[in-house]
Design a protein around this motif. Sequence first.
Motif, PDB file in Angstrom:
ATOM      1  N   ARG A 289      33.728  39.960  33.177  1.00 34.95           N
ATOM      2  CA  ARG A 289      35.158  39.896  33.454  1.00 34.95           C
ATOM      3  C   ARG A 289      35.390  39.802  34.955  1.00 34.95           C
ATOM      4  O   ARG A 289      34.856  40.607  35.726  1.00 34.95           O
ATOM      5  CB  ARG A 289      35.876  41.136  32.912  1.00 34.95           C
ATOM      6  CG  ARG A 289      37.383  41.099  33.199  1.00 34.95           C
ATOM      7  CD  ARG A 289      38.109  42.265  32.597  1.00 34.95           C
ATOM      8  NE  ARG A 289      37.731  43.528  33.208  1.00 34.95           N
ATOM      9  CZ  ARG A 289      38.498  44.631  33.183  1.00 34.95           C
ATOM     10  NH1 ARG A 289      39.663  44.599  32.559  1.00 34.95           N
ATOM     11  NH2 ARG A 289      38.089  45.739  33.733  1.00 34.95           N
ATOM     12  N   ILE A 290      36.202  38.839  35.375  1.00 30.83           N
ATOM     13  CA  ILE A 290      36.574  38.683  36.779  1.00 30.83           C
ATOM     14  C   ILE A 290      38.083  38.893  36.886  1.00 30.83           C
ATOM     15  O   ILE A 290      38.866  38.173  36.273  1.00 30.83           O
ATOM     16  CB  ILE A 290      36.200  37.291  37.323  1.00 30.83           C
ATOM     17  CG1 ILE A 290      34.700  37.027  37.142  1.00 30.83           C
ATOM     18  CG2 ILE A 290      36.585  37.181  38.800  1.00 30.83           C
ATOM     19  CD1 ILE A 290      34.276  35.622  37.528  1.00 30.83           C
ATOM     20  N   ILE A 291      38.488  39.899  37.640  1.00 27.05           N
ATOM     21  CA  ILE A 291      39.903  40.193  37.837  1.00 27.05           C
ATOM     22  C   ILE A 291      40.460  39.261  38.911  1.00 27.05           C
ATOM     23  O   ILE A 291      39.860  39.095  39.977  1.00 27.05           O
ATOM     24  CB  ILE A 291      40.104  41.652  38.269  1.00 27.05           C
ATOM     25  CG1 ILE A 291      39.558  42.607  37.208  1.00 27.05           C
ATOM     26  CG2 ILE A 291      41.589  41.938  38.536  1.00 27.05           C
ATOM     27  CD1 ILE A 291      40.255  42.496  35.876  1.00 27.05           C
TER      28      ILE A 291
ATOM     29  N   ASP B 203      53.232  33.474  38.817  1.00 27.69           N
ATOM     30  CA  ASP B 203      51.914  33.061  39.291  1.00 27.69           C
ATOM     31  C   ASP B 203      50.843  33.245  38.217  1.00 27.69           C
ATOM     32  O   ASP B 203      49.803  32.572  38.257  1.00 27.69           O
ATOM     33  CB  ASP B 203      51.530  33.859  40.540  1.00 27.69           C
ATOM     34  CG  ASP B 203      52.398  33.521  41.734  1.00 27.69           C
ATOM     35  OD1 ASP B 203      52.170  32.474  42.340  1.00 27.69           O
ATOM     36  OD2 ASP B 203      53.304  34.302  42.048  1.00 27.69           O
ATOM     37  N   VAL B 204      51.084  34.165  37.293  1.00 27.29           N
ATOM     38  CA  VAL B 204      50.106  34.391  36.226  1.00 27.29           C
ATOM     39  C   VAL B 204      49.885  33.097  35.442  1.00 27.29           C
ATOM     40  O   VAL B 204      48.750  32.723  35.137  1.00 27.29           O
ATOM     41  CB  VAL B 204      50.573  35.522  35.284  1.00 27.29           C
ATOM     42  CG1 VAL B 204      49.643  35.623  34.080  1.00 27.29           C
ATOM     43  CG2 VAL B 204      50.611  36.852  36.037  1.00 27.29           C
ATOM     44  N   ILE B 205      50.971  32.402  35.145  1.00 24.77           N
ATOM     45  CA  ILE B 205      50.877  31.157  34.372  1.00 24.77           C
ATOM     46  C   ILE B 205      50.072  30.116  35.138  1.00 24.77           C
ATOM     47  O   ILE B 205      49.164  29.479  34.594  1.00 24.77           O
ATOM     48  CB  ILE B 205      52.287  30.612  34.060  1.00 24.77           C
ATOM     49  CG1 ILE B 205      53.086  31.629  33.263  1.00 24.77           C
ATOM     50  CG2 ILE B 205      52.190  29.290  33.306  1.00 24.77           C
ATOM     51  CD1 ILE B 205      54.542  31.249  33.086  1.00 24.77           C
ATOM     52  N   PHE B 206      50.409  29.943  36.420  1.00 25.97           N
ATOM     53  CA  PHE B 206      49.745  28.913  37.222  1.00 25.97           C
ATOM     54  C   PHE B 206      48.255  29.191  37.382  1.00 25.97           C
ATOM     55  O   PHE B 206      47.413  28.322  37.123  1.00 25.97           O
ATOM     56  CB  PHE B 206      50.405  28.820  38.605  1.00 25.97           C
ATOM     57  CG  PHE B 206      49.723  27.845  39.528  1.00 25.97           C
ATOM     58  CD1 PHE B 206      50.006  26.492  39.450  1.00 25.97           C
ATOM     59  CD2 PHE B 206      48.793  28.281  40.462  1.00 25.97           C
ATOM     60  CE1 PHE B 206      49.372  25.585  40.295  1.00 25.97           C
ATOM     61  CE2 PHE B 206      48.156  27.383  41.306  1.00 25.97           C
ATOM     62  CZ  PHE B 206      48.447  26.032  41.217  1.00 25.97           C
TER      63      PHE B 206
ATOM     64  N   TYR C 158      34.897  35.403  31.846  1.00 27.66           N
ATOM     65  CA  TYR C 158      36.310  35.109  31.639  1.00 27.66           C
ATOM     66  C   TYR C 158      37.102  35.763  32.760  1.00 27.66           C
ATOM     67  O   TYR C 158      36.635  36.693  33.433  1.00 27.66           O
ATOM     68  CB  TYR C 158      36.794  35.604  30.277  1.00 27.66           C
ATOM     69  CG  TYR C 158      36.916  37.111  30.144  1.00 27.66           C
ATOM     70  CD1 TYR C 158      38.134  37.762  30.329  1.00 27.66           C
ATOM     71  CD2 TYR C 158      35.799  37.893  29.826  1.00 27.66           C
ATOM     72  CE1 TYR C 158      38.255  39.140  30.202  1.00 27.66           C
ATOM     73  CE2 TYR C 158      35.898  39.267  29.699  1.00 27.66           C
ATOM     74  CZ  TYR C 158      37.125  39.883  29.885  1.00 27.66           C
ATOM     75  OH  TYR C 158      37.229  41.246  29.771  1.00 27.66           O
ATOM     76  N   PHE C 159      38.304  35.243  33.001  1.00 22.65           N
ATOM     77  CA  PHE C 159      39.181  35.765  34.052  1.00 22.65           C
ATOM     78  C   PHE C 159      40.337  36.532  33.425  1.00 22.65           C
ATOM     79  O   PHE C 159      40.852  36.142  32.368  1.00 22.65           O
ATOM     80  CB  PHE C 159      39.741  34.624  34.903  1.00 22.65           C
ATOM     81  CG  PHE C 159      38.720  33.933  35.750  1.00 22.65           C
ATOM     82  CD1 PHE C 159      38.472  34.349  37.043  1.00 22.65           C
ATOM     83  CD2 PHE C 159      37.993  32.857  35.248  1.00 22.65           C
ATOM     84  CE1 PHE C 159      37.529  33.708  37.834  1.00 22.65           C
ATOM     85  CE2 PHE C 159      37.048  32.207  36.024  1.00 22.65           C
ATOM     86  CZ  PHE C 159      36.813  32.633  37.329  1.00 22.65           C
ATOM     87  N   GLU C 160      40.738  37.597  34.095  1.00 20.95           N
ATOM     88  CA  GLU C 160      41.936  38.334  33.695  1.00 20.95           C
ATOM     89  C   GLU C 160      42.895  38.313  34.873  1.00 20.95           C
ATOM     90  O   GLU C 160      42.639  38.929  35.909  1.00 20.95           O
ATOM     91  CB  GLU C 160      41.584  39.772  33.309  1.00 20.95           C
ATOM     92  CG  GLU C 160      42.768  40.528  32.727  1.00 20.95           C
ATOM     93  CD  GLU C 160      42.373  41.876  32.156  1.00 20.95           C
ATOM     94  OE1 GLU C 160      43.272  42.696  31.922  1.00 20.95           O
ATOM     95  OE2 GLU C 160      41.171  42.108  31.931  1.00 20.95           O
ATOM     96  N   VAL C 161      43.991  37.577  34.715  1.00 19.43           N
ATOM     97  CA  VAL C 161      44.958  37.389  35.800  1.00 19.43           C
ATOM     98  C   VAL C 161      46.046  38.444  35.678  1.00 19.43           C
ATOM     99  O   VAL C 161      46.652  38.616  34.614  1.00 19.43           O
ATOM    100  CB  VAL C 161      45.581  35.979  35.738  1.00 19.43           C
ATOM    101  CG1 VAL C 161      46.496  35.756  36.941  1.00 19.43           C
ATOM    102  CG2 VAL C 161      44.482  34.917  35.698  1.00 19.43           C
TER     103      VAL C 161
ATOM    104  N   ASP D 294      33.524  40.361  41.595  1.00 27.36           N
ATOM    105  CA  ASP D 294      34.222  40.488  40.311  1.00 27.36           C
ATOM    106  C   ASP D 294      35.715  40.748  40.466  1.00 27.36           C
ATOM    107  O   ASP D 294      36.378  41.135  39.515  1.00 27.36           O
ATOM    108  CB  ASP D 294      33.592  41.618  39.491  1.00 27.36           C
ATOM    109  CG  ASP D 294      32.193  41.244  39.045  1.00 27.36           C
ATOM    110  OD1 ASP D 294      32.071  40.398  38.137  1.00 27.36           O
ATOM    111  OD2 ASP D 294      31.224  41.754  39.627  1.00 27.36           O
ATOM    112  N   MET D 295      36.251  40.533  41.685  1.00 16.61           N
ATOM    113  CA  MET D 295      37.681  40.695  41.887  1.00 16.61           C
ATOM    114  C   MET D 295      38.128  39.753  42.990  1.00 16.61           C
ATOM    115  O   MET D 295      37.617  39.803  44.098  1.00 16.61           O
ATOM    116  CB  MET D 295      38.026  42.136  42.262  1.00 16.61           C
ATOM    117  CG  MET D 295      39.526  42.409  42.218  1.00 16.61           C
ATOM    118  SD  MET D 295      39.902  44.163  42.469  1.00 16.61           S
ATOM    119  CE  MET D 295      39.714  44.296  44.235  1.00 16.61           C
TER     120      MET D 295
END
Length: 354
Positions: free
Chosen positions: A29-31, A39-42, A56-59, A87-88
């Motif tokens: 997991r990459i924050i 900005d979350v959508i973009f 996977y990324f978590e925005v 990881d961040m």
Amino acid sequence: MAASRLGDHLNSNYFEAANKMTSKKARRRIIAYVESYDDVIFWHAVLSGFEDENRYFEVMLPTRGGKMGRGKKAALMALLDKQVGQDMIACVDADYDYLMQGTTHNSQAILNNPYIFHTYAYSIENMQSYAPSLHDVCVSITLTDQSLFDFNAFILRYSEIIYPLFVWNIWHYLYAGNNEFTITDFNKIIETGRFDMKKAIIILQNLESKVNRKVQQLRTHHRNSLETYERLKTHLTQLGVTPPTTYLYIQGHHLFDTLIMPMLSDVCNRLIKLRESEIYRQALHHTQLRNELSSYEHSIAEILPILKRNRGYMLCPLFQKIRADIERYLNREQKPVETMRRQTENSKADRMVE
């Protein structure tokens, strides 16, 4: 402690350790911390293209002390606290920081830190306003594929007109102090007023007159600085700022609110009226007319939500530059993992030989 909080002990090392504690088969997991909800959508659109069976990324938005912190300052908190890492990451609007090329603290942070990514364009609003995609936005809103207005041609000419004044604005930030000709001053001059697609040529002519007057005033006032102005134009061209692309680098909210939204509103309203007129002409009786109008009315979408979710920017060259930055980051981070894997395999092979 909640994983969404950016606290003193919740940094890239925390997420790296958490990733190591999970099963070897679990995805890494990459924050990715961003500035606002929009900005979350973009950034999800940017980062999701790099997700696979290994990562996977978590925005999300950063928080501190249980309070939500919005804006670039909050997103850059990770840098200031030296918390970003493998990881961040932080993902922010470039504003003018990309064009400043390291002459300010924020510009240095954005350009030099390998774990901070930016939009190149002033903001995500500029990307969402990508000119070649605006007809598709109209279709999504009105469900009518009729072309009433050439968005691309209008915005191209708009950009060409404001370009010399935009260069002067950047020049003032770099050489004269931004209090003399601020971004607010620039925005006031490039305002087009009430938009009417039937008066598009007049709107552009009026804009050109205003811009030319101000440019001439600045040239006269800074007649000894014309050489540095020309050098800056060359430099900005190398960064991607050209007359046709200038609209991508001006203040995004101003572009969004004073030009793109009014333009879409005018064109979409005309398209809706045309479609309603067709329904009136084609209806055989009152019940059919009422049902068709009601069905169409309930199918029409609001402009703002559609525009904010417009992904036509994926064809924009700046989007490809952002993707290239993410790809370099992932390749750089992958190399140590591959090296460790090879060392482990070699060590096992050596033991087998022994």
